[in-house]
Enzyme design. Structure first.
Site, PDB file in Angstrom:
ATOM      1  N   LYS A  20      16.597  10.766  -4.292  1.00 15.61           N
ATOM      2  CA  LYS A  20      15.422  11.648  -4.179  1.00 15.61           C
ATOM      3  C   LYS A  20      14.501  11.179  -3.042  1.00 15.61           C
ATOM      4  O   LYS A  20      13.918  11.998  -2.340  1.00 15.61           O
ATOM      5  CB  LYS A  20      14.635  11.689  -5.493  1.00 15.61           C
ATOM      6  CG  LYS A  20      15.408  12.270  -6.649  1.00 15.61           C
ATOM      7  CD  LYS A  20      15.039  13.705  -6.893  1.00 15.61           C
ATOM      8  CE  LYS A  20      15.999  14.275  -7.916  1.00 15.61           C
ATOM      9  NZ  LYS A  20      15.988  15.659  -8.137  1.00 15.61           N
ATOM     10  N   LYS A  23      27.064  16.134  -6.826  1.00 16.54           N
ATOM     11  CA  LYS A  23      26.943  16.812  -8.118  1.00 16.54           C
ATOM     12  C   LYS A  23      26.240  18.149  -7.946  1.00 16.54           C
ATOM     13  O   LYS A  23      25.417  18.312  -7.029  1.00 16.54           O
ATOM     14  CB  LYS A  23      26.222  15.935  -9.140  1.00 16.54           C
ATOM     15  CG  LYS A  23      24.723  15.875  -8.989  1.00 16.54           C
ATOM     16  CD  LYS A  23      24.034  15.472 -10.297  1.00 16.54           C
ATOM     17  CE  LYS A  23      22.528  15.683 -10.155  1.00 16.54           C
ATOM     18  NZ  LYS A  23      21.800  15.965 -11.336  1.00 16.54           N
ATOM     19  N   LYS A  52      20.163  21.789  -8.479  1.00 17.31           N
ATOM     20  CA  LYS A  52      19.388  22.959  -8.046  1.00 17.31           C
ATOM     21  C   LYS A  52      18.804  22.759  -6.646  1.00 17.31           C
ATOM     22  O   LYS A  52      18.492  23.714  -5.957  1.00 17.31           O
ATOM     23  CB  LYS A  52      18.248  23.342  -8.984  1.00 17.31           C
ATOM     24  CG  LYS A  52      18.055  22.488 -10.188  1.00 17.31           C
ATOM     25  CD  LYS A  52      16.929  23.007 -11.030  1.00 17.31           C
ATOM     26  CE  LYS A  52      16.886  22.409 -12.429  1.00 17.31           C
ATOM     27  NZ  LYS A  52      17.207  21.013 -12.609  1.00 17.31           N
TER      28      LYS A  52
HETATM   29  N1  AQP Z   1      26.023  18.535 -12.060  1.00 16.16           N
HETATM   30  C1  AQP Z   1      25.855  18.142 -13.293  1.00 16.16           C
HETATM   31  N2  AQP Z   1      26.917  17.977 -14.107  1.00 16.16           N
HETATM   32  C2  AQP Z   1      26.750  17.573 -15.409  1.00 16.16           C
HETATM   33  N3  AQP Z   1      25.537  17.330 -15.955  1.00 16.16           N
HETATM   34  C3  AQP Z   1      24.450  17.489 -15.177  1.00 16.16           C
HETATM   35  N4  AQP Z   1      23.126  17.340 -15.416  1.00 16.16           N
HETATM   36  C4  AQP Z   1      22.445  17.646 -14.283  1.00 16.16           C
HETATM   37  N5  AQP Z   1      23.285  17.985 -13.302  1.00 16.16           N
HETATM   38  C5  AQP Z   1      24.547  17.898 -13.817  1.00 16.16           C
HETATM   39  C6  AQP Z   1      22.565  16.950 -16.702  1.00 16.16           C
HETATM   40  O1  AQP Z   1      21.660  17.965 -17.097  1.00 16.16           O
HETATM   41  C7  AQP Z   1      20.624  17.372 -17.903  1.00 16.16           C
HETATM   42  C8  AQP Z   1      19.279  17.847 -17.422  1.00 16.16           C
HETATM   43  O2  AQP Z   1      19.050  17.292 -16.163  1.00 16.16           O
HETATM   44  P1  AQP Z   1      17.693  17.316 -15.421  1.00 16.16           P
HETATM   45  O3  AQP Z   1      16.728  18.189 -16.056  1.00 16.16           O
HETATM   46  O4  AQP Z   1      17.317  15.921 -15.095  1.00 16.16           O
HETATM   47  O5  AQP Z   1      18.134  18.045 -14.153  1.00 16.16           O
HETATM   48  P2  AQP Z   1      18.547  17.422 -12.824  1.00 16.16           P
HETATM   49  O6  AQP Z   1      19.568  16.349 -12.994  1.00 16.16           O
HETATM   50  O7  AQP Z   1      17.319  17.103 -12.091  1.00 16.16           O
HETATM   51  O8  AQP Z   1      19.213  18.702 -12.322  1.00 16.16           O
HETATM   52  P3  AQP Z   1      19.442  19.000 -10.902  1.00 16.16           P
HETATM   53  O9  AQP Z   1      19.929  20.361 -10.812  1.00 16.16           O
HETATM   54  O10 AQP Z   1      20.277  17.938 -10.277  1.00 16.16           O
HETATM   55  O11 AQP Z   1      17.978  18.973 -10.295  1.00 16.16           O
HETATM   56  P4  AQP Z   1      17.497  18.383  -8.963  1.00 16.16           P
HETATM   57  O12 AQP Z   1      18.185  19.148  -7.903  1.00 16.16           O
HETATM   58  O13 AQP Z   1      16.033  18.620  -9.011  1.00 16.16           O
HETATM   59  O14 AQP Z   1      17.883  16.927  -8.981  1.00 16.16           O
HETATM   60  C9  AQP Z   1      20.814  15.853 -17.788  1.00 16.16           C
HETATM   61  O15 AQP Z   1      21.413  15.376 -18.965  1.00 16.16           O
HETATM   62  C10 AQP Z   1      21.722  15.696 -16.615  1.00 16.16           C
HETATM   63  O16 AQP Z   1      22.534  14.536 -16.738  1.00 16.16           O
END
Ligand code: AQP
Length: 334
Positions: free
Chosen positions: A119, A201, A204
């Protein structure tokens, strides 16, 4: 319901940072919806709005984004009759415990965290301290509820491990309060990869074409799968190391269609990727259709959602306040 001591506590959360995608769903929410049916578990799920503030966000529309995250999760299968759902910032103990845990957290451990490094690289000009101390808030979240299991995707494994370390450290320094939680990581689907770059991975923040949102239109789903990158060699085979793009699509197919990977490989052997992609889009659309219908119903019933969150807040508040009282006694604050 939360509060019954004989049950194991299952606890996890999701950020209100925009659309929930199928990575979030397959890696986490789908499992939450299954775990809540287990009578041995008390399941607590929450929307982590305080965490979402560590990345640039729109304060003016934040309430709507938070509300939408709740709707998404309810539509995706969380059942308030079987689990507790609440919003993080409504329980002040999360912030309070974070401060105390901050005082026993070595700075170096935070700087080593993979998510922080990623990040920080993505938002070079906005590296705030919250981004660094994110795992401490997450540890406070988990430990406040005396959590046994944390169902998350693979990317969160390191943070849960860090939580265990902090629990041990606190317990040995001040006396036994916290449980050491274990991450529950799905065997398949723990890391759904980006549709545009299968080395990363699904996330978003990597552009709308790289993920399928849970509530994307049918046309958007068809288009995104159609243009998803594939591997150079034409054979449809599950081989994550050598064929990450197609293996990712097969994994998504397997999880949404509930069909064995071997069967999917066999069906598309000798055919081009286009057939697999065409069918995969329909498999996803069929699966998500009832979720979309449920969401539309929920949208029309704000009072129901409000009530769910208030019930959740009250239950979470009781548990968090009791833990915080113990923490304050042990740390000499009272
Ligand atoms: N790609 C993924 N595959 C499997 N599990 C995933 N999680 C996130 N991405 C994947 C799981 O979703 C849950 C919620 O995660 P979060 O709210 O922390 O979202 P995040 O990881 O911030 O999602 P993004 O899309 O990756 O957001 P950004 O782009 O902002 O970083 C968790 O249990 C996570 O493991």
């Amino acid at each position: 319901m939360a509060g019954d001591n004989s049950k194991k506590i299952v606890f996890s959360g999701i950020q209100p940072t925009g659309t929930i995608h199928i990575g979030n769903y397959l890696g986490a929410i789908k499992n939450w919806a299954e775990l809540q049916n287990n009578p041995d578990y008390d399941c607590i799920f929450f929307v982590v709005d305080l965490h979402a503030m560590t990345v640039p966000y729109d304060a003016l529309h934040f309430q709507t984004t938070i509300h939408n995250a709740v709707l998404d999760n309810l539509a995706a299968g969380l059942d308030p009759k079987k689990c507790t759902i609440f919003i993080q910032s409504q329980i002040k103990e999360h912030s309070e415990l974070t401060w105390i845990l901050n005082t026993i957290t070595p700075l170096g451990e935070l700087q080593r965290m993979t998510q922080f490094k990623e990040k920080a690289e993505e938002q070079k000009n906005e590296i705030n301290a919250g981004l660094l101390t994110y795992p401490v808030l997450q540890a406070a979240d988990i430990l406040l509820y005396k959590t046994d299991f944390v169902p998350v995707g693979k990317d969160q494994e390191q943070h849960v491990e860090f939580t265990r370390t902090l629990a041990r450290k606190f317990n040995s320094k001040f006396g036994e309060i916290f449980k050491e939680p274990a991450a529950l990581i799905p065997r398949v689907g723990a890391k759904i990869m980006s549709l545009t770059d299968p080395s990363k991975k699904m996330s978003k923040s990597h552009g709308a074409e790289s993920y399928i949102a849970l509530f994307d239109s049918d046309e958007a789903i068809r288009r995104k799968i159609k243009i998803a990158v594939t591997d150079s060699e034409k054979e449809t085979r599950y081989d994550p190391k050598n064929k990450p793009a197609i293996s990712n699509l097969i994994t998504i197919y397997h999880l949404f269609a509930d069909q064995p990977i071997k069967e999917i490989e066999k069906r598309y052997a000798g055919k081009g990727y286009a057939d697999l992609k065409k069918d995969l889009a329909e498999v996803i659309i069929d699966y998500l259709k009832p979720l979309r219908q449920k969401r539309e119903k929920l949208e029309k019933n704000p009072d129901y959602v409000k009530n769910v969150l208030e019930q959740g807040r009250q239950k979470a508040q009781k548990i968090a306040a009791a833990t915080m009282l113990e923490v304050k006694k042990k740390t000499g604050l009272i």
